[in-house]
Design a protein around this motif. Structure first.
Motif, mmCIF file in Angstrom:
data_model
loop_
_atom_site.group_PDB
_atom_site.id
_atom_site.type_symbol
_atom_site.label_atom_id
_atom_site.label_comp_id
_atom_site.label_asym_id
_atom_site.label_seq_id
_atom_site.Cartn_x
_atom_site.Cartn_y
_atom_site.Cartn_z
ATOM 1 N N LYS A 148 -6.137 9.157 23.278
ATOM 2 C CA LYS A 148 -6.289 10.348 22.426
ATOM 3 C C LYS A 148 -5.029 10.567 21.624
ATOM 4 O O LYS A 148 -3.916 10.369 22.111
ATOM 5 N N GLN B 97 -1.849 10.162 24.081
ATOM 6 C CA GLN B 97 -2.153 9.851 25.485
ATOM 7 C C GLN B 97 -2.569 8.393 25.534
ATOM 8 O O GLN B 97 -3.443 7.957 24.772
ATOM 9 N N TYR C 62 -1.930 6.979 33.289
ATOM 10 C CA TYR C 62 -1.842 7.613 31.972
ATOM 11 C C TYR C 62 -0.418 8.035 31.658
ATOM 12 O O TYR C 62 0.329 8.466 32.530
ATOM 13 N N GLU D 176 1.035 14.026 19.155
ATOM 14 C CA GLU D 176 1.128 13.680 20.577
ATOM 15 C C GLU D 176 0.085 12.620 20.877
ATOM 16 O O GLU D 176 -0.957 12.557 20.228
ATOM 17 N N ARG E 220 4.353 10.274 33.069
ATOM 18 C CA ARG E 220 3.302 9.395 33.557
ATOM 19 C C ARG E 220 2.592 10.080 34.710
ATOM 20 O O ARG E 220 3.231 10.666 35.585
ATOM 21 N N TYR F 90 1.394 10.656 28.912
ATOM 22 C CA TYR F 90 1.201 11.739 27.949
ATOM 23 C C TYR F 90 2.526 11.974 27.248
ATOM 24 O O TYR F 90 3.540 12.204 27.917
ATOM 25 N N THR F 91 2.536 11.923 25.938
ATOM 26 C CA THR F 91 3.767 12.255 25.222
ATOM 27 C C THR F 91 3.748 13.726 24.852
ATOM 28 O O THR F 91 2.677 14.323 24.664
ATOM 29 N N SER F 92 4.926 14.276 24.755
ATOM 30 C CA SER F 92 5.064 15.592 24.142
ATOM 31 C C SER F 92 4.846 15.409 22.645
ATOM 32 O O SER F 92 4.832 14.278 22.143
ATOM 33 N N ALA G 280 7.986 12.263 27.547
ATOM 34 C CA ALA G 280 6.735 11.676 28.042
ATOM 35 C C ALA G 280 6.731 11.757 29.557
ATOM 36 O O ALA G 280 7.791 11.726 30.186
#
Length: 159
Positions: free
Chosen positions: A97, A153, A38, A151, A34, A40-42, A32
């Motif tokens: 998302k 967000q 936000y 994944e 930052r 975002y993860t893989s 992940a």
């Protein structure tokens, strides 16, 4: 409550779930990152204690019901990845998302129902903060022959 064991993790415990350790990356990426507010993860595979419980195609070797349960595991792994960079899951303002990938047999079209496993888990754990936009995509194959990958967000509460 002590740092890192707030209301979200209490809700996980209430649901009989434990936040797993972050799944180590399989290649050259971070689990992940930052950027501003936000995270975002893989793509998170349904790893349990370092192993895939099931492999194969959904609608073939893997039933849609099994795949939905695997998508829940993916979402739990995504929450662990978020915590690894956010420090505390209570900092989640909302899930923005979710993108789910389903390794599908050639005639399988139930990808949305499979990814509901991830969406429903996020809703159970985060309530209104877990409501999100989403894509559910059928693909030919996923890493390690995983049936599902998810994944996420999330937006964090401003510092």
């Amino acid at each position: 409550m002590s740092a890192g064991t707030g209301a979200v993790e209490a809700k996980l415990a209430e649901l009989g779930l434990t936040l797993p350790s972050v799944v180590p990356p399989l290649a050259a990426y971070q689990s992940a990152v930052r950027s501003g507010v936000y995270v975002y993860t893989s793509g998170q595979l349904p790893m349990v204690e370092g192993k895939l419980p099931v492999t194969g195609k959904v609608g073939g070797e893997v039933t849609p019901e099994e795949a939905k349960d695997l998508a829940r595991i993916c979402a739990l792994n995504a929450l662990a990845a978020v915590k690894s960079v956010a420090g505390d899951l209570d900092r989640i303002a909302r899930v923005v998302k979710v993108v789910g990938f389903v390794a599908s047999a050639h005639d399988f079209t139930g990808q949305p129902a499979v990814i509901n496993g991830a969406s429903e888990l996020l809703g159970e754990v985060l309530g209104e903060k877990g409501v999100h936009a989403r894509s559910a995509v059928g693909v030919m194959v996923l890493p390690l022959d995983a049936p599902v990958e998810v994944e996420v967000q999330v937006e964090l509460v401003q510092d």
